[in-house]
Design a protein around this motif. Structure first.
Motif, PDB file in Angstrom:
ATOM      1  N   MET A   1      34.527  48.800  49.391  1.00  0.00           N
ATOM      2  CA  MET A   1      33.513  47.830  49.789  1.00  0.00           C
ATOM      3  C   MET A   1      34.188  46.475  50.004  1.00  0.00           C
ATOM      4  N   ARG A   2      33.892  45.850  51.149  1.00  0.00           N
ATOM      5  CA  ARG A   2      34.481  44.540  51.433  1.00  0.00           C
ATOM      6  C   ARG A   2      33.733  43.475  50.661  1.00  0.00           C
ATOM      7  N   ARG A   3      34.481  42.558  50.088  1.00  0.00           N
ATOM      8  CA  ARG A   3      33.854  41.461  49.367  1.00  0.00           C
ATOM      9  C   ARG A   3      34.497  40.163  49.818  1.00  0.00           C
ATOM     10  N   LEU A   4      33.692  39.215  50.168  1.00  0.00           N
ATOM     11  CA  LEU A   4      34.199  37.895  50.517  1.00  0.00           C
ATOM     12  C   LEU A   4      34.164  37.050  49.262  1.00  0.00           C
ATOM     13  N   LEU A   5      35.329  36.663  48.796  1.00  0.00           N
ATOM     14  CA  LEU A   5      35.418  35.926  47.536  1.00  0.00           C
ATOM     15  C   LEU A   5      35.473  34.432  47.797  1.00  0.00           C
ATOM     16  N   ALA A   6      34.603  33.691  47.179  1.00  0.00           N
ATOM     17  CA  ALA A   6      34.728  32.234  47.194  1.00  0.00           C
ATOM     18  C   ALA A   6      35.885  31.856  46.303  1.00  0.00           C
ATOM     19  N   PHE A   7      36.490  30.725  46.542  1.00  0.00           N
ATOM     20  CA  PHE A   7      37.642  30.329  45.749  1.00  0.00           C
ATOM     21  C   PHE A   7      37.260  30.077  44.294  1.00  0.00           C
ATOM     22  N   GLY A   8      36.019  29.655  44.052  1.00  0.00           N
ATOM     23  CA  GLY A   8      35.600  29.467  42.662  1.00  0.00           C
ATOM     24  C   GLY A   8      36.482  28.481  41.948  1.00  0.00           C
TER      25      GLY A   8
ATOM     26  N   VAL B   1      42.900  33.165  42.065  1.00  0.00           N
ATOM     27  CA  VAL B   1      41.583  33.607  42.538  1.00  0.00           C
ATOM     28  C   VAL B   1      41.186  34.863  41.762  1.00  0.00           C
ATOM     29  N   ALA B   2      39.944  34.905  41.286  1.00  0.00           N
ATOM     30  CA  ALA B   2      39.454  36.076  40.558  1.00  0.00           C
ATOM     31  C   ALA B   2      39.201  37.224  41.522  1.00  0.00           C
ATOM     32  N   LEU B   3      39.633  38.430  41.138  1.00  0.00           N
ATOM     33  CA  LEU B   3      39.367  39.653  41.879  1.00  0.00           C
ATOM     34  C   LEU B   3      38.444  40.537  41.047  1.00  0.00           C
ATOM     35  N   PRO B   4      37.806  41.537  41.646  1.00  0.00           N
ATOM     36  CA  PRO B   4      36.867  42.374  40.881  1.00  0.00           C
ATOM     37  C   PRO B   4      37.454  42.973  39.611  1.00  0.00           C
ATOM     38  N   ARG B   5      38.761  43.351  39.636  1.00  0.00           N
ATOM     39  CA  ARG B   5      39.367  43.971  38.455  1.00  0.00           C
ATOM     40  C   ARG B   5      40.628  43.252  37.986  1.00  0.00           C
ATOM     41  N   GLY B   6      40.819  42.033  38.430  1.00  0.00           N
ATOM     42  CA  GLY B   6      42.025  41.309  38.037  1.00  0.00           C
ATOM     43  C   GLY B   6      42.040  39.927  38.660  1.00  0.00           C
ATOM     44  N   ARG B   7      43.204  39.526  39.103  1.00  0.00           N
ATOM     45  CA  ARG B   7      43.321  38.215  39.725  1.00  0.00           C
ATOM     46  C   ARG B   7      44.496  38.223  40.703  1.00  0.00           C
ATOM     47  N   ALA B   8      44.485  37.233  41.612  1.00  0.00           N
ATOM     48  CA  ALA B   8      45.579  37.036  42.557  1.00  0.00           C
ATOM     49  C   ALA B   8      46.093  35.619  42.418  1.00  0.00           C
ATOM     50  N   LEU B   9      47.398  35.466  42.465  1.00  0.00           N
ATOM     51  CA  LEU B   9      48.047  34.154  42.487  1.00  0.00           C
ATOM     52  C   LEU B   9      48.805  34.054  43.798  1.00  0.00           C
TER      53      LEU B   9
ATOM     54  N   ARG C   1      56.807  29.374  57.133  1.00  0.00           N
ATOM     55  CA  ARG C   1      57.331  29.586  55.789  1.00  0.00           C
ATOM     56  C   ARG C   1      56.885  30.942  55.250  1.00  0.00           C
ATOM     57  N   ALA C   2      57.666  31.505  54.344  1.00  0.00           N
ATOM     58  CA  ALA C   2      57.239  32.677  53.591  1.00  0.00           C
ATOM     59  C   ALA C   2      56.453  32.198  52.382  1.00  0.00           C
ATOM     60  N   PHE C   3      55.467  32.967  51.969  1.00  0.00           N
ATOM     61  CA  PHE C   3      54.737  32.598  50.763  1.00  0.00           C
ATOM     62  C   PHE C   3      54.536  33.834  49.897  1.00  0.00           C
ATOM     63  N   GLY C   4      54.515  33.613  48.590  1.00  0.00           N
ATOM     64  CA  GLY C   4      54.442  34.701  47.644  1.00  0.00           C
ATOM     65  C   GLY C   4      53.027  34.976  47.179  1.00  0.00           C
ATOM     66  N   LEU C   5      52.787  36.237  46.829  1.00  0.00           N
ATOM     67  CA  LEU C   5      51.487  36.691  46.355  1.00  0.00           C
ATOM     68  C   LEU C   5      51.713  37.610  45.158  1.00  0.00           C
ATOM     69  N   VAL C   6      50.984  37.369  44.073  1.00  0.00           N
ATOM     70  CA  VAL C   6      51.026  38.215  42.885  1.00  0.00           C
ATOM     71  C   VAL C   6      49.612  38.718  42.614  1.00  0.00           C
ATOM     72  N   VAL C   7      49.454  40.035  42.451  1.00  0.00           N
ATOM     73  CA  VAL C   7      48.152  40.627  42.158  1.00  0.00           C
ATOM     74  C   VAL C   7      48.243  41.357  40.828  1.00  0.00           C
ATOM     75  N   GLU C   8      47.308  41.080  39.934  1.00  0.00           N
ATOM     76  CA  GLU C   8      47.274  41.724  38.625  1.00  0.00           C
ATOM     77  C   GLU C   8      45.995  42.548  38.492  1.00  0.00           C
ATOM     78  N   GLY C   9      46.100  43.691  37.801  1.00  0.00           N
ATOM     79  CA  GLY C   9      44.944  44.534  37.567  1.00  0.00           C
ATOM     80  C   GLY C   9      44.846  45.728  38.496  1.00  0.00           C
ATOM     81  N   TYR C  10      45.863  45.928  39.363  1.00  0.00           N
ATOM     82  CA  TYR C  10      45.830  47.032  40.320  1.00  0.00           C
ATOM     83  C   TYR C  10      47.196  47.734  40.328  1.00  0.00           C
TER      84      TYR C  10
END
Length: 322
Positions: free
Chosen positions: A1-8, A67-75, A83-92
């Motif tokens: 299911m697609r979810r549009l997340l507000a930055f919160g 940013v909060a994700l349904p089962r974790g978070r993303a940084l 530029r290159a940019f980094g992404l870290v996802v936790e909980g998956y």
């Protein structure tokens, strides 16, 4: 299911995106580019006198965002043109990321997923969706791409160089360089580029270039000026995936570092490594020269991430991961 997340709630973390000071650049101009203040930059970098910064200095410019994700978070570190940019996802456990029309893998590392994504130098500034597929669940996060603020220049070319730029084989050469870099392999940990030589940067990444009356493009790497024959060294450990003479890039070497990240060394006088050779950071890969499309002795150092040219300069401070 697609979810549009507000930055919160956006949390300021201890890590920061970096910026390499260009000649003549001021802290005020850098602050405006990244939507921050001189005071914040001075605090982040421990600057006692904000008026005293030097060309080539690496500054921290912005903190990572959570940013909060349904089962974790993303940084992530806010993306900037070129530029290159980094992404870290936790909980998956597994996932991939789609950004600016391309899809990139996320690499498992312990209990996290890590991604390193490119932003093209000609990408349109503004808000773009980052689409994540995480354990089969789709999530969408809006990211704002900041402008790179690149300068412009016009190159006057000799008739011989103009003829070279009109060569129909240029596209095939570019495709060959891109295809040489594998997209597989683990994301390097703790990777920080070493200087390829002791020379001065004469042209930074991203400069909008007009080639005589032919066309306008942008500079895809860093140019270092030094004496012809100066040893050119690998900026990081890797495997040689291309070592040959090319029309535009001259004597050329490409080293793969893993996870779609490669560095290119153009216009060499002489190559000192062979295809398939494993090299260490600091190992000589060739001698500086002026072969191919070159107006004088120099090294053109290029970094490509999944085929997209990105500014090599931030990698001297380490991988741009939060």
């Amino acid at each position: 299911m697609r979810r549009l997340l507000a930055f919160g709630l956006l949390l300021a973390l201890a890590w920061a995106q970096t910026h390499v000071v260009a000649p003549g650049e001021t802290l005020f101009a850098i602050a405006r580019r990244y939507g921050t203040t001189v005071e914040e930059l001075a605090r982040l970098n421990g600057l006692k006198d904000p008026g005293r910064i030097r060309a080539g200095q690496v500054l921290r410019v912005r903190r990572a965002v959570e940013v909060a994700l349904p089962r974790g978070r993303a940084l992530y570190l806010a993306p900037v043109q070129g530029r290159a940019f980094g992404l870290v996802v936790e909980g998956y456990r597994e996932g991939q990321a789609e950004f600016l029309g391309a899809t990139y893998p996320l690499f498992p590392q312990g209990a996290r997923l890590l991604g390193l994504l490119p932003v093209g130098a000609l990408a349109e500034p503004g808000v773009h969706p980052l689409r994540l597929l995480l354990d089969g669940e789709r999530v969408e996060v809006p990211l704002r791409v900041a402008p790179g603020g690149y300068p412009q220049e016009t190159l006057r070319l000799s008739p011989a160089l103009e003829a070279l730029l009109k060569d129909p084989g240029l596209k095939a050469e570019r495709e060959k360089v891109v295809a040489a870099c594998p997209k597989e392999g683990a994301l390097p940990s703790g990777l920080a580029f070493r200087l390829p030589l002791s020379g001065r940067i004469t042209s930074p990444f991203g400069v909008r270039r007009r080639y005589g009356d032919l066309f306008t493009s942008y500079h895809e790497g860093l140019d270092y000026a030094a004496l012809e024959g100066t040893p050119v060294r690998a900026v990081a450990d890797g495997v040689v995936v291309l070592s040959e003479r090319l029309k535009v890039r001259g004597e050329a070497v490409v080293v793969a570092h893993g996870a779609g990240l490669c560095t290119g060394y153009w216009h060499l006088k002489e190559r000192r490594v062979r295809l398939g050779e494993r090299v260490q950071a600091g190992q000589v890969v060739g001698l500086l020269g002026s072969t191919g499309l070159s107006t004088g002795p120099h090294l053109h150092l290029e970094a490509r991430l999944f085929g997209v040219p990105v500014d090599p300069a931030p990698f001297f401070a380490g991988l741009p991961l939060p």
